[in-house]
Design a protein around this motif. Sequence first.
Motif, PDB file in Angstrom:
ATOM      1  N   VAL A 160      40.150  46.851  49.433  1.00  0.00           N
ATOM      2  CA  VAL A 160      38.845  47.472  49.152  1.00  0.00           C
ATOM      3  C   VAL A 160      37.837  46.349  48.939  1.00  0.00           C
ATOM      4  O   VAL A 160      38.018  45.505  48.054  1.00  0.00           O
ATOM      5  CB  VAL A 160      38.875  48.380  47.903  1.00  0.00           C
ATOM      6  CG1 VAL A 160      37.516  49.059  47.717  1.00  0.00           C
ATOM      7  CG2 VAL A 160      39.977  49.428  47.998  1.00  0.00           C
ATOM      8  N   PHE A 161      36.792  46.319  49.758  1.00  0.00           N
ATOM      9  CA  PHE A 161      35.688  45.376  49.561  1.00  0.00           C
ATOM     10  C   PHE A 161      34.554  46.119  48.866  1.00  0.00           C
ATOM     11  O   PHE A 161      34.127  47.185  49.331  1.00  0.00           O
ATOM     12  CB  PHE A 161      35.192  44.819  50.896  1.00  0.00           C
ATOM     13  CG  PHE A 161      36.141  43.842  51.546  1.00  0.00           C
ATOM     14  CD1 PHE A 161      36.741  42.828  50.813  1.00  0.00           C
ATOM     15  CD2 PHE A 161      36.409  43.922  52.909  1.00  0.00           C
ATOM     16  CE1 PHE A 161      37.610  41.921  51.417  1.00  0.00           C
ATOM     17  CE2 PHE A 161      37.271  43.015  53.521  1.00  0.00           C
ATOM     18  CZ  PHE A 161      37.873  42.018  52.770  1.00  0.00           C
ATOM     19  N   VAL A 162      34.069  45.531  47.766  1.00  0.00           N
ATOM     20  CA  VAL A 162      33.062  46.208  46.940  1.00  0.00           C
ATOM     21  C   VAL A 162      31.802  45.345  46.865  1.00  0.00           C
ATOM     22  O   VAL A 162      31.793  44.296  46.218  1.00  0.00           O
ATOM     23  CB  VAL A 162      33.606  46.478  45.519  1.00  0.00           C
ATOM     24  CG1 VAL A 162      32.603  47.292  44.714  1.00  0.00           C
ATOM     25  CG2 VAL A 162      34.952  47.196  45.579  1.00  0.00           C
ATOM     26  N   GLY A 163      30.738  45.794  47.525  1.00  0.00           N
ATOM     27  CA  GLY A 163      29.504  45.019  47.568  1.00  0.00           C
ATOM     28  C   GLY A 163      28.397  45.652  46.746  1.00  0.00           C
ATOM     29  O   GLY A 163      27.412  46.144  47.286  1.00  0.00           O
ATOM     30  N   LEU A 164      28.576  45.636  45.434  1.00  0.00           N
ATOM     31  CA  LEU A 164      27.593  46.238  44.530  1.00  0.00           C
ATOM     32  C   LEU A 164      26.779  45.192  43.778  1.00  0.00           C
ATOM     33  O   LEU A 164      25.860  45.537  43.041  1.00  0.00           O
ATOM     34  CB  LEU A 164      28.297  47.142  43.497  1.00  0.00           C
ATOM     35  CG  LEU A 164      29.163  48.275  44.048  1.00  0.00           C
ATOM     36  CD1 LEU A 164      29.844  49.018  42.896  1.00  0.00           C
ATOM     37  CD2 LEU A 164      28.319  49.244  44.870  1.00  0.00           C
ATOM     38  N   GLY A 187      35.079  41.834  44.943  1.00  0.00           N
ATOM     39  CA  GLY A 187      33.636  41.998  44.974  1.00  0.00           C
ATOM     40  C   GLY A 187      33.044  41.056  45.994  1.00  0.00           C
ATOM     41  O   GLY A 187      33.330  39.856  45.972  1.00  0.00           O
ATOM     42  N   VAL A 188      32.214  41.584  46.890  1.00  0.00           N
ATOM     43  CA  VAL A 188      31.676  40.758  47.975  1.00  0.00           C
ATOM     44  C   VAL A 188      30.155  40.617  47.921  1.00  0.00           C
ATOM     45  O   VAL A 188      29.548  40.074  48.847  1.00  0.00           O
ATOM     46  CB  VAL A 188      32.116  41.295  49.357  1.00  0.00           C
ATOM     47  CG1 VAL A 188      33.622  41.213  49.508  1.00  0.00           C
ATOM     48  CG2 VAL A 188      31.614  42.723  49.591  1.00  0.00           C
ATOM     49  N   GLY A 189      29.536  41.098  46.845  1.00  0.00           N
ATOM     50  CA  GLY A 189      28.095  40.931  46.686  1.00  0.00           C
ATOM     51  C   GLY A 189      27.314  41.427  47.883  1.00  0.00           C
ATOM     52  O   GLY A 189      27.470  42.567  48.318  1.00  0.00           O
ATOM     53  N   GLY A 190      26.486  40.550  48.461  1.00  0.00           N
ATOM     54  CA  GLY A 190      25.665  40.925  49.611  1.00  0.00           C
ATOM     55  C   GLY A 190      26.293  40.604  50.956  1.00  0.00           C
ATOM     56  O   GLY A 190      25.577  40.500  51.964  1.00  0.00           O
ATOM     57  N   SER A 191      27.617  40.464  50.995  1.00  0.00           N
ATOM     58  CA  SER A 191      28.287  40.041  52.241  1.00  0.00           C
ATOM     59  C   SER A 191      28.147  41.044  53.378  1.00  0.00           C
ATOM     60  O   SER A 191      28.155  40.650  54.549  1.00  0.00           O
ATOM     61  CB  SER A 191      29.776  39.780  51.973  1.00  0.00           C
ATOM     62  OG  SER A 191      29.938  38.650  51.153  1.00  0.00           O
TER      63      SER A 191
END
Length: 245
Positions: A160-164, A187-191
């Motif tokens: 699960v990639f989470v970009g929040l 967590g991938v931020g603004g990726s």
Amino acid sequence: MEKNQKVTVLDIDFDNVTQDDLVDQLNQCIHSKQKIFVVTANPEIVMYANQNPDYMDILRKADYITADGIGIVKGARILGTPIVERVAGYDLMLELLKKADQFKYSMYLVGAKEEVIVKAVKKIKKEYPNITLKGYHNGYFKLSDKEVMGKVLQAQTDIVFVGLGFPKQEKWIQNYLDQAPKGLVMGVGGSFDAFTGTVKRAPKFIIKLNLEWFYRLIKQPTRFKRMLMIPKFLIAIYKEKRKNI
């Protein structure tokens, strides 16, 4: 799970590992159905954690913390405990997409604007056709939203990639992992914005010169306030160094 040597930078324990070795380790964890919490931390995250004990507690539950940002690498060097290399969150996400395609892993995407996440889904389906993409949701929901959480939990994906953006993404991940039976969550931020070309990443030669932060500042002047955290981080590093002398 392999135990890497750790390097402590302002109370955050970073994995002192190359990107290639880390990707191999994470792939083994996914393959053996473990639960893995990955944090890619830059100076801004480190400073925020030092000012917010609840967030620091979440980071301490992470299985892996990578040095996302040349500031972390330089800070570790100043403290006399060098980190072998920077492992940027965006680059790590791309490598994990390759592994997911190779081993036919399942995946869920959470975060970004609706049009961005839809573009990301289309690109993954086109470029990584062996990934089973079980679902996606944009990043515009409250942490307390049980419907979004329920859908991701029901999917039981390998990744699960989470970009929040932090700290929201790590808080959501902690809640998810408390209930999930397996899977790597990062967590991938603004990726997703970079992945879809919505926000252009710096050219490779600028990244090699460790000037990506400057490129992003020029492209997004609104980041200036956030960039002020870098000198504050360096001041904190030198204070820490003096304490250790």
